[in-house]
Write a protein that holds these residues in place. Structure first.
Motif, PDB file in Angstrom:
ATOM      1  N   ALA A 113      27.124  44.844  63.659  1.00 44.84           N
ATOM      2  CA  ALA A 113      27.030  43.476  63.142  1.00 44.84           C
ATOM      3  C   ALA A 113      25.748  42.807  63.615  1.00 44.84           C
ATOM      4  N   LEU A 114      25.413  43.023  64.897  1.00 43.61           N
ATOM      5  CA  LEU A 114      24.218  42.363  65.451  1.00 43.61           C
ATOM      6  C   LEU A 114      22.969  42.888  64.753  1.00 43.61           C
ATOM      7  N   SER A 115      22.950  44.202  64.501  1.00 43.70           N
ATOM      8  CA  SER A 115      21.742  44.734  63.880  1.00 43.70           C
ATOM      9  C   SER A 115      21.594  44.204  62.454  1.00 43.70           C
ATOM     10  N   PRO A 159      17.265  30.510  63.027  1.00 44.36           N
ATOM     11  CA  PRO A 159      17.889  29.229  63.388  1.00 44.36           C
ATOM     12  C   PRO A 159      18.063  28.309  62.189  1.00 44.36           C
ATOM     13  N   THR A 160      19.146  27.566  62.190  1.00 40.84           N
ATOM     14  CA  THR A 160      19.349  26.508  61.197  1.00 40.84           C
ATOM     15  C   THR A 160      18.419  25.351  61.564  1.00 40.84           C
ATOM     16  N   PRO A 161      17.624  24.832  60.610  1.00 42.10           N
ATOM     17  CA  PRO A 161      16.765  23.690  60.960  1.00 42.10           C
ATOM     18  C   PRO A 161      17.613  22.509  61.481  1.00 42.10           C
ATOM     19  N   TYR A 208      33.088  25.473  67.657  1.00 45.30           N
ATOM     20  CA  TYR A 208      32.720  26.858  67.960  1.00 45.30           C
ATOM     21  C   TYR A 208      31.588  27.261  67.028  1.00 45.30           C
ATOM     22  N   ASP A 209      30.459  27.665  67.582  1.00 51.93           N
ATOM     23  CA  ASP A 209      29.409  28.241  66.742  1.00 51.93           C
ATOM     24  C   ASP A 209      29.451  29.754  66.945  1.00 51.93           C
ATOM     25  N   LEU A 210      29.859  30.465  65.916  1.00 50.32           N
ATOM     26  CA  LEU A 210      30.030  31.933  66.018  1.00 50.32           C
ATOM     27  C   LEU A 210      28.714  32.600  65.636  1.00 50.32           C
ATOM     28  N   GLY A 211      28.028  33.112  66.649  1.00 46.10           N
ATOM     29  CA  GLY A 211      26.652  33.598  66.472  1.00 46.10           C
ATOM     30  C   GLY A 211      25.739  32.420  66.737  1.00 46.10           C
ATOM     31  N   ALA A 212      25.629  32.058  68.026  1.00 47.96           N
ATOM     32  CA  ALA A 212      25.077  30.736  68.375  1.00 47.96           C
ATOM     33  C   ALA A 212      23.557  30.697  68.470  1.00 47.96           C
ATOM     34  N   VAL A 249      29.169  31.205  70.971  1.00 48.28           N
ATOM     35  CA  VAL A 249      29.512  32.631  71.037  1.00 48.28           C
ATOM     36  C   VAL A 249      28.297  33.426  70.555  1.00 48.28           C
ATOM     37  N   GLU A 250      27.755  34.231  71.443  1.00 50.18           N
ATOM     38  CA  GLU A 250      26.522  34.957  71.098  1.00 50.18           C
ATOM     39  C   GLU A 250      26.595  36.359  71.689  1.00 50.18           C
ATOM     40  N   LEU A 251      26.398  37.342  70.837  1.00 45.74           N
ATOM     41  CA  LEU A 251      26.488  38.738  71.276  1.00 45.74           C
ATOM     42  C   LEU A 251      25.270  39.173  72.080  1.00 45.74           C
ATOM     43  N   ASP A 252      24.126  38.670  71.712  1.00 48.63           N
ATOM     44  CA  ASP A 252      22.879  39.100  72.349  1.00 48.63           C
ATOM     45  C   ASP A 252      22.818  38.534  73.781  1.00 48.63           C
ATOM     46  N   GLU A 298      29.760  37.626  73.721  1.00 43.95           N
ATOM     47  CA  GLU A 298      30.708  38.618  73.217  1.00 43.95           C
ATOM     48  C   GLU A 298      30.540  38.746  71.703  1.00 43.95           C
ATOM     49  N   ASP A 299      31.230  39.731  71.163  1.00 37.71           N
ATOM     50  CA  ASP A 299      31.304  39.920  69.718  1.00 37.71           C
ATOM     51  C   ASP A 299      32.209  38.833  69.141  1.00 37.71           C
ATOM     52  N   LEU A 300      31.696  38.086  68.195  1.00 32.98           N
ATOM     53  CA  LEU A 300      32.457  36.957  67.654  1.00 32.98           C
ATOM     54  C   LEU A 300      33.778  37.393  67.023  1.00 32.98           C
ATOM     55  N   PHE A 301      33.905  38.656  66.638  1.00 34.49           N
ATOM     56  CA  PHE A 301      35.163  39.118  66.055  1.00 34.49           C
ATOM     57  C   PHE A 301      36.269  39.221  67.119  1.00 34.49           C
ATOM     58  N   LEU A 324      29.218  28.555  60.948  1.00 35.03           N
ATOM     59  CA  LEU A 324      28.782  29.932  60.691  1.00 35.03           C
ATOM     60  C   LEU A 324      27.428  29.925  59.999  1.00 35.03           C
ATOM     61  N   TYR A 325      26.531  30.757  60.502  1.00 38.00           N
ATOM     62  CA  TYR A 325      25.326  31.083  59.737  1.00 38.00           C
ATOM     63  C   TYR A 325      25.170  32.586  59.869  1.00 38.00           C
ATOM     64  N   LEU A 326      26.045  33.276  59.119  1.00 37.72           N
ATOM     65  CA  LEU A 326      26.122  34.728  59.215  1.00 37.72           C
ATOM     66  C   LEU A 326      25.828  35.307  57.832  1.00 37.72           C
TER      67      LEU A 326
HETATM   68  C1  LIG Z   1      21.432  33.483  61.691  1.00 42.87           C
HETATM   69  S1  LIG Z   1      21.584  33.305  63.446  1.00 42.87           S
HETATM   70  C2  LIG Z   1      22.359  31.693  63.532  1.00 42.87           C
HETATM   71  C3  LIG Z   1      22.111  30.961  64.847  1.00 42.87           C
HETATM   72  C4  LIG Z   1      22.752  29.573  64.938  1.00 42.87           C
HETATM   73  N1  LIG Z   1      24.171  29.628  64.644  1.00 42.87           N
HETATM   74  C5  LIG Z   1      22.099  28.613  64.002  1.00 42.87           C
HETATM   75  O1  LIG Z   1      22.705  28.298  62.956  1.00 42.87           O
HETATM   76  O2  LIG Z   1      20.963  28.174  64.303  1.00 42.87           O
HETATM   77  C6  LIG Z   1      22.924  34.443  63.798  1.00 42.87           C
HETATM   78  C7  LIG Z   1      23.182  34.735  65.266  1.00 42.87           C
HETATM   79  O3  LIG Z   1      24.375  35.503  65.353  1.00 42.87           O
HETATM   80  C8  LIG Z   1      24.244  36.433  66.418  1.00 42.87           C
HETATM   81  N2  LIG Z   1      25.203  37.505  66.158  1.00 42.87           N
HETATM   82  C9  LIG Z   1      25.100  38.508  65.249  1.00 42.87           C
HETATM   83  N3  LIG Z   1      26.199  39.271  65.261  1.00 42.87           N
HETATM   84  C10 LIG Z   1      27.028  38.748  66.207  1.00 42.87           C
HETATM   85  C11 LIG Z   1      28.317  39.114  66.679  1.00 42.87           C
HETATM   86  N4  LIG Z   1      28.988  40.179  66.181  1.00 42.87           N
HETATM   87  N5  LIG Z   1      28.883  38.357  67.646  1.00 42.87           N
HETATM   88  C12 LIG Z   1      28.226  37.273  68.157  1.00 42.87           C
HETATM   89  N6  LIG Z   1      26.991  36.899  67.753  1.00 42.87           N
HETATM   90  C13 LIG Z   1      26.402  37.619  66.783  1.00 42.87           C
HETATM   91  C14 LIG Z   1      22.794  36.861  66.336  1.00 42.87           C
HETATM   92  O4  LIG Z   1      22.369  37.421  67.565  1.00 42.87           O
HETATM   93  C15 LIG Z   1      22.111  35.530  65.977  1.00 42.87           C
HETATM   94  O5  LIG Z   1      21.705  34.844  67.145  1.00 42.87           O
END
Ligand SMILES: C[S@@+](CC[C@H](N)C(=O)[O-])C[C@H]1O[C@@H](n2cnc3c(N)ncnc32)[C@H](O)[C@@H]1O
Length: 169
Positions: free
Chosen positions: A10-12, A18-20, A40-44, A64-67, A92-95, A107-109
């Motif tokens: 998922a991370l790859s 970033p959201t402006p 909660y921001d999933l993927g922060a 919540v941030e995996l990296d 951690e993994d947001l899942f 969410l910005y996934l």
């Molecule tokens: C498009 S960015 C959005 C950042 C922030 N939410 C924003 O809107 O500015 C997506 C983020 O999700 C993180 N991410 C990707 N897969 C993830 C996972 N499985 N669990 C947690 N974070 C994850 C990435 O490392 C990245 O920082």
């Protein structure tokens, strides 16, 4: 070599984009975030959503941030700004993140991640919860509202969902 774990896959696939800042504020306005609610921001990423939730909406945040590197940068900023009471950082993994305490999820996934998350959110989120997705809708969920905002020459689309309404569909 066996398949990569789901988190790494998922991370790859989901890079840090970033959201402006003005769009972050629109996301939180659209969700009608109230003081003391938990966002909660999933993927922060750099944590801008949760810092804005705290600073502009008097809410609390869970980032919540995996990296690990990005999560550590958010933690450092939380400490520097003395916001440990207001913001939790989960590396951690947001899942895997339990969502039962979330009032708002942002969410910005990518569409596949949104799709994978949708079932989990329907099961775990409390009845009052709202979900706002940036640019990529949640497949098969009907949004309560869609907001288009032009910023820096790009149209940003925000989708507001109320999972409670979907459950009774
Ligand atoms: C498009 S960015 C959005 C950042 C922030 N939410 C924003 O809107 O500015 C997506 C983020 O999700 C993180 N991410 C990707 N897969 C993830 C996972 N499985 N669990 C947690 N974070 C994850 C990435 O490392 C990245 O920082």
């Amino acid at each position: 070599m066996g398949p990569k774990p789901r988190a790494a896959r998922a991370l790859s696939k989901i890079p840090f984009v970033p959201t402006p800042q003005p769009i972050v504020e629109k996301m939180l306005q659209l969700a009608a975030v109230k003081p003391d609610e938990v966002v909660y921001d999933l993927g922060a990423g750099d944590g801008r959503v949760v810092f804005t939730a705290v600073n502009k909406f008097s809410a609390r945040g869970v980032a919540v941030e995996l990296d690990p590197w990005r999560a550590s940068l958010i933690r450092e900023k939380v400490a520097r700004l003395s916001l440990k009471e207001q913001i939790r950082v989960r590396q951690e993994d947001l899942f895997q993140t339990p969502l039962k305490n979330a009032d708002v999820v942002t969410l910005y996934l990518l569409p596949e991640a949104n799709r994978l998350l949708s079932k989990k959110m329907l099961v775990e989120l409390p009845d009052n919860a709202r979900v706002v997705a940036h640019d990529y809708p949640i497949p098969e969920w009907r949004p309560k509202e869609v907001l288009y905002t032009k910023y820096d020459g790009k149209i940003h689309t925000l989708y507001l969902y109320q999972p409670r309404m979907l459950k009774h569909f």
